[in-house]
Design a protein around this motif. Sequence first.
Motif, short mmCIF file in Angstrom:
data_model
loop_
_atom_site.label_atom_id
_atom_site.label_comp_id
_atom_site.label_asym_id
_atom_site.label_seq_id
_atom_site.Cartn_x
_atom_site.Cartn_y
_atom_site.Cartn_z
N PHE A 172 59.09 31.69 -52.80
CA PHE A 172 59.25 33.03 -52.22
C PHE A 172 58.04 33.45 -51.39
N VAL A 173 56.83 33.26 -51.92
CA VAL A 173 55.63 33.77 -51.23
C VAL A 173 54.86 32.70 -50.48
N GLY A 174 55.11 31.42 -50.76
CA GLY A 174 54.39 30.37 -50.06
C GLY A 174 53.00 30.13 -50.62
N ASP A 175 52.19 29.38 -49.87
CA ASP A 175 50.87 28.96 -50.33
C ASP A 175 49.73 29.81 -49.79
N ALA A 176 50.04 30.81 -48.99
CA ALA A 176 48.97 31.54 -48.29
C ALA A 176 48.19 32.47 -49.20
N ASP A 239 62.51 26.25 -51.46
CA ASP A 239 61.75 25.65 -50.36
C ASP A 239 61.65 24.15 -50.64
N PRO A 240 62.28 23.31 -49.81
CA PRO A 240 62.24 21.86 -50.07
C PRO A 240 60.83 21.29 -50.04
N GLY A 241 59.91 21.98 -49.36
CA GLY A 241 58.53 21.51 -49.29
C GLY A 241 57.61 22.18 -50.29
N CYS A 242 58.16 22.96 -51.24
CA CYS A 242 57.33 23.67 -52.21
C CYS A 242 56.52 22.68 -53.03
N ARG A 243 55.22 22.91 -53.10
CA ARG A 243 54.36 21.97 -53.81
C ARG A 243 54.40 22.17 -55.31
#
Length: 251
Positions: A172-176, A239-243
């Motif tokens: 939802f929020v990403g890595d930023a 997110d398919p790229g979620c770490r």
Amino acid sequence: MTLSDEELTRYARQIVLPQLGGTGQQRLKAARVAVIGAGGIGAAVIPALAGAGVGKITIVDPDLADLSNLHRQPIYRSRDAGEPKAALAGQFVRRLNPFVEVNPIERRIDPGNAPTLLAGHDLVIDGTDNFATRLAVSDACVGLGLPLLSAAAAQWQGQVGLFRGRPCYRCFVGDAFDADDCDNCAELGVTGALTGLAGNLAALIAIRFLAQAGEDPVGVLHLIDGLDGTQRPIRIPADPGCRACGATPSS
């Protein structure tokens, strides 16, 4: 897990609900919930869970009660300023419901200790006020296979969502926002009634989830607008790229 006569009386108004009943109440009694943050969100979540009869509640918060926060943290009093919030919240639970086992932890949760602090729970509810902590909690929940109920409020806006596996909160929020330098309520401001609304919505979803009452709300984020009084749900895509929860999550 059986219920005593006193518990049957205490929870009678819930047990009479056909979607919950005695079986749902027994599930609540058997449940173990970790509440991360005893601030504005936690101050609404904790009484609701304890009142509903959730059997074991862990409260994790390193902070002290402060006068500037009391407008949104009604489980504390003016005389409590300077005292540890986790311990105070634990005392509140014990006074409210002697059938609930509470474990206050006066520590800051971080990527290093989150797996240890959260292991063994059935549900984690995060009401903290910064993204670095939320992401640390989310990543630990993904790694442990635990459902995470995330609740947040700032200014006039609130959000509540249940995450389990994929999608996760990081989707939802990403890595930023991994750095612990984002704005919080001290800078942005917040209305006390909004944190209560978001916290009680989180508690309601938690009770439904634990008691297996109603539809499973996983992957749905509820957006609350306190200025116009509306609420709308949105579905969070994975997110398919979620770490954290992607196809090849990092360690």
